[in-house]
Scaffold this motif. Structure first.
Motif, mmCIF file in Angstrom:
data_model
loop_
_atom_site.group_PDB
_atom_site.id
_atom_site.type_symbol
_atom_site.label_atom_id
_atom_site.label_comp_id
_atom_site.label_asym_id
_atom_site.label_seq_id
_atom_site.Cartn_x
_atom_site.Cartn_y
_atom_site.Cartn_z
ATOM 1 N N ASP A 74 -13.717 -14.041 -4.746
ATOM 2 C CA ASP A 74 -12.664 -14.018 -3.440
ATOM 3 C C ASP A 74 -11.481 -13.142 -3.713
ATOM 4 O O ASP A 74 -11.356 -12.414 -2.593
ATOM 5 N N ILE A 75 -11.097 -12.845 -4.581
ATOM 6 C CA ILE A 75 -9.936 -11.685 -4.693
ATOM 7 C C ILE A 75 -10.484 -10.396 -4.321
ATOM 8 O O ILE A 75 -9.766 -9.376 -3.941
ATOM 9 N N ALA A 76 -11.733 -10.076 -5.012
ATOM 10 C CA ALA A 76 -12.302 -8.730 -4.814
ATOM 11 C C ALA A 76 -12.772 -8.551 -3.295
ATOM 12 O O ALA A 76 -12.621 -7.518 -2.731
ATOM 13 N N SER A 77 -13.252 -9.670 -2.771
ATOM 14 C CA SER A 77 -13.683 -9.260 -1.283
ATOM 15 C C SER A 77 -12.403 -9.412 -0.433
ATOM 16 O O SER A 77 -12.502 -8.503 0.649
ATOM 17 N N ALA A 78 -11.578 -10.031 -0.589
ATOM 18 C CA ALA A 78 -10.365 -9.922 0.249
ATOM 19 C C ALA A 78 -9.651 -8.719 -0.260
ATOM 20 O O ALA A 78 -9.243 -8.076 1.121
ATOM 21 N N LYS A 79 -9.179 -7.918 -1.059
ATOM 22 C CA LYS A 79 -8.950 -6.671 -1.439
ATOM 23 C C LYS A 79 -9.709 -5.594 -0.404
ATOM 24 O O LYS A 79 -9.154 -4.718 0.216
ATOM 25 N N LYS A 80 -11.017 -5.667 -0.587
ATOM 26 C CA LYS A 80 -11.910 -4.513 0.083
ATOM 27 C C LYS A 80 -11.546 -4.716 1.589
ATOM 28 O O LYS A 80 -11.512 -3.516 2.329
ATOM 29 N N GLY A 101 -7.019 -1.873 6.745
ATOM 30 C CA GLY A 101 -5.408 -1.435 6.991
ATOM 31 C C GLY A 101 -5.370 0.186 6.599
ATOM 32 O O GLY A 101 -4.428 0.724 6.759
ATOM 33 N N GLY A 102 -6.516 0.705 5.768
ATOM 34 C CA GLY A 102 -6.397 1.944 5.171
ATOM 35 C C GLY A 102 -5.444 2.425 4.227
ATOM 36 O O GLY A 102 -5.030 3.620 4.098
ATOM 37 N N VAL A 103 -5.175 1.453 3.405
ATOM 38 C CA VAL A 103 -4.160 1.459 2.608
ATOM 39 C C VAL A 103 -4.433 0.828 1.246
ATOM 40 O O VAL A 103 -5.359 0.045 1.591
ATOM 41 N N PRO A 104 -3.961 1.154 0.279
ATOM 42 C CA PRO A 104 -4.238 0.459 -1.149
ATOM 43 C C PRO A 104 -3.652 -0.776 -1.019
ATOM 44 O O PRO A 104 -2.351 -1.056 -0.506
ATOM 45 N N VAL A 105 -4.280 -1.914 -1.423
ATOM 46 C CA VAL A 105 -3.826 -3.408 -1.908
ATOM 47 C C VAL A 105 -3.585 -3.555 -3.133
ATOM 48 O O VAL A 105 -4.760 -3.689 -4.006
ATOM 49 N N VAL A 106 -2.333 -3.678 -3.365
ATOM 50 C CA VAL A 106 -2.123 -4.098 -5.004
ATOM 51 C C VAL A 106 -1.607 -5.305 -5.361
ATOM 52 O O VAL A 106 -1.324 -5.380 -6.710
ATOM 53 N N GLY A 107 -1.236 -6.036 -4.338
ATOM 54 C CA GLY A 107 -0.462 -7.360 -4.675
ATOM 55 C C GLY A 107 -1.398 -8.236 -4.331
ATOM 56 O O GLY A 107 -2.062 -8.323 -3.103
ATOM 57 N N TYR A 108 -1.188 -9.408 -4.957
ATOM 58 C CA TYR A 108 -1.737 -10.572 -4.685
ATOM 59 C C TYR A 108 -0.827 -11.996 -4.896
ATOM 60 O O TYR A 108 -0.216 -12.027 -5.717
ATOM 61 N N ARG A 109 -1.009 -12.945 -4.077
ATOM 62 C CA ARG A 109 -0.391 -14.377 -4.087
ATOM 63 C C ARG A 109 -1.328 -15.213 -3.844
ATOM 64 O O ARG A 109 -2.075 -15.340 -2.976
ATOM 65 N N ALA A 110 -1.560 -16.241 -5.111
ATOM 66 C CA ALA A 110 -2.338 -17.277 -4.885
ATOM 67 C C ALA A 110 -1.918 -18.420 -4.046
ATOM 68 O O ALA A 110 -0.762 -18.512 -3.884
ATOM 69 N N PRO A 111 -2.878 -18.912 -3.311
ATOM 70 C CA PRO A 111 -2.606 -20.041 -2.243
ATOM 71 C C PRO A 111 -2.130 -21.047 -3.046
ATOM 72 O O PRO A 111 -2.423 -21.424 -4.025
ATOM 73 N N LEU A 167 -7.446 -10.694 -11.707
ATOM 74 C CA LEU A 167 -6.708 -9.699 -11.011
ATOM 75 C C LEU A 167 -6.652 -8.392 -11.607
ATOM 76 O O LEU A 167 -7.039 -7.308 -10.748
ATOM 77 N N ARG A 168 -6.442 -8.271 -12.784
ATOM 78 C CA ARG A 168 -6.540 -6.952 -13.307
ATOM 79 C C ARG A 168 -7.879 -6.004 -13.527
ATOM 80 O O ARG A 168 -7.778 -5.017 -12.827
ATOM 81 N N ASP A 169 -8.910 -6.869 -13.574
ATOM 82 C CA ASP A 169 -10.310 -6.331 -13.410
ATOM 83 C C ASP A 169 -10.646 -5.906 -11.811
ATOM 84 O O ASP A 169 -11.254 -5.053 -11.726
ATOM 85 N N ALA A 170 -9.795 -6.624 -10.959
ATOM 86 C CA ALA A 170 -10.282 -6.377 -9.458
ATOM 87 C C ALA A 170 -9.280 -5.086 -8.914
ATOM 88 O O ALA A 170 -9.510 -4.739 -8.034
ATOM 89 N N GLY A 171 -8.381 -4.861 -9.866
ATOM 90 C CA GLY A 171 -7.629 -3.681 -9.517
ATOM 91 C C GLY A 171 -6.148 -3.991 -8.916
ATOM 92 O O GLY A 171 -5.567 -2.997 -8.539
ATOM 93 N N TYR A 172 -5.876 -5.290 -8.920
ATOM 94 C CA TYR A 172 -4.488 -5.648 -8.575
ATOM 95 C C TYR A 172 -3.466 -4.965 -9.411
ATOM 96 O O TYR A 172 -3.572 -4.894 -10.759
ATOM 97 N N ARG A 173 -2.200 -4.525 -9.106
ATOM 98 C CA ARG A 173 -1.168 -4.242 -9.975
ATOM 99 C C ARG A 173 -0.100 -5.321 -10.090
ATOM 100 O O ARG A 173 0.467 -5.083 -11.220
#
Length: 297
Positions: free
Chosen positions: A108-114, A120-130, A145-151
């Protein structure tokens, strides 16, 4: 006795959870996910109003955006980025992290990030869980989240609540994994309890003056940046009413909804605001020690 912090008030983080009225967790028992495509979607017009308000007040914010919304309304994603705002992830389909297996959550988090990055053409580094659905029972989500590349994550609400919350967790930003920061939405410590001070239904229910006072206390006494959040549907009193909803959920969703936009406009004037990434990952960020109780086993 607590003494006021003498430094200038910090900038606070303004954030918007980009989802529509029929996607909120409280309505899940009443609206089937399979029916979403057939419902009136109002998020595009509401985001347009929010972007206009932010532009008028010269404020940049963070938009935690559902992949489901981005896929159907790519112009919303492009408008967010064009306005100078941070594009961040709210997952794909508004499924609570606590309801997913580790593998399903990672997907879920990896597909949304990609998807968001491609649109958007920009890096996505933040996530908020529903529904702030990371808690003691699923701390493994931080590894995903760490493994998917979020900061950073903004997924823990340090209060006691019937749908979410981890009241014993830190109130302010802290590293939960190497390279991953958790940034809770803001609470005010009163006695032995944390009081919600950061938006949502509480902001609509409480008098505006009280919400403003609580944020000021966090800035002046704690010396910390507050994290505020709201949803596009909260500025939309014309949204369709969902039939058959229980009294508690109906009250929480609709209380003072006609006043929210005006209150947010006042809030934007009463405090200094910025994007989550700039405040907590940029030059304004202070070094923080890893919290042992939430570190990997």
């Amino acid at each position: 006795m607590l003494m006021p912090n003498k430094n200038p008030a910090p900038r606070n983080a303004m954030s918007i959870d980009v989802e529509d009225y029929f996607q909120v967790s409280a309505f899940a028992p009443y609206i089937r996910r399979d029916d979403w495509n057939g419902l009136e979607c109002r998020v595009e017009r509401n985001i347009g109003r929010i972007l206009a308000l932010l532009a008028d007040k010269q404020v940049h914010a963070t938009f935690f955006t559902l992949g489901w919304i981005a896929e159907r309304y790519p112009q919303v994603v492009k408008a967010i980025v064009a306005g100078g705002h941070e594009l961040a992830s709210h997952g794909y389909g508004h499924e609570r992290a606590s309801d997913l297996s580790p593998a399903a959550f990672l997907e879920d988090i990896a597909s949304a990030k990609k998807l968001l990055e491609d649109l958007g053409g920009v890096p996505v580094v933040g996530y908020r869980a529903p529904s702030f659905s990371i808690g003691k029972g699923n701390l493994w989500a931080f590894d995903m989240l760490r493994d998917a590349g979020y900061r950073y994550s903004s997924s823990v609400y340090p209060i006691a609540h019937d749908h979410y919350g981890m009241p014993d967790s830190p109130r302010f930003a802290y590293p939960v994994r190497e390279g991953l920061l958790e940034i809770p939405v803001t609470t005010l410590r009163v006695g032995s309890r944390n009081l919600p001070s950061s938006g949502g239904g509480y902001f609509r229910l409480l008098p505006y003056a009280l919400s403003r006072w609580m944020i000021r206390r966090v800035n002046e006494i704690d010396g910390e940046s507050a994290v505020f959040y709201f949803h596009p549907w909260e500025i939309d009193p014309g949204q369709p009413r969902v039939a058959g909803v229980d009294a508690k959920s109906r009250f929480r969703h609709y209380v003072n909804i006609s006043r929210t936009e005006g209150r947010i406009a006042r809030l934007l004037e009463d405090f200094r605001w910025g994007r989550m990434d700039e405040i907590f990952l940029g030059r304004e960020a202070a070094p923080r020690a890893l919290v042992p109780s939430l570190s990997p086993a």
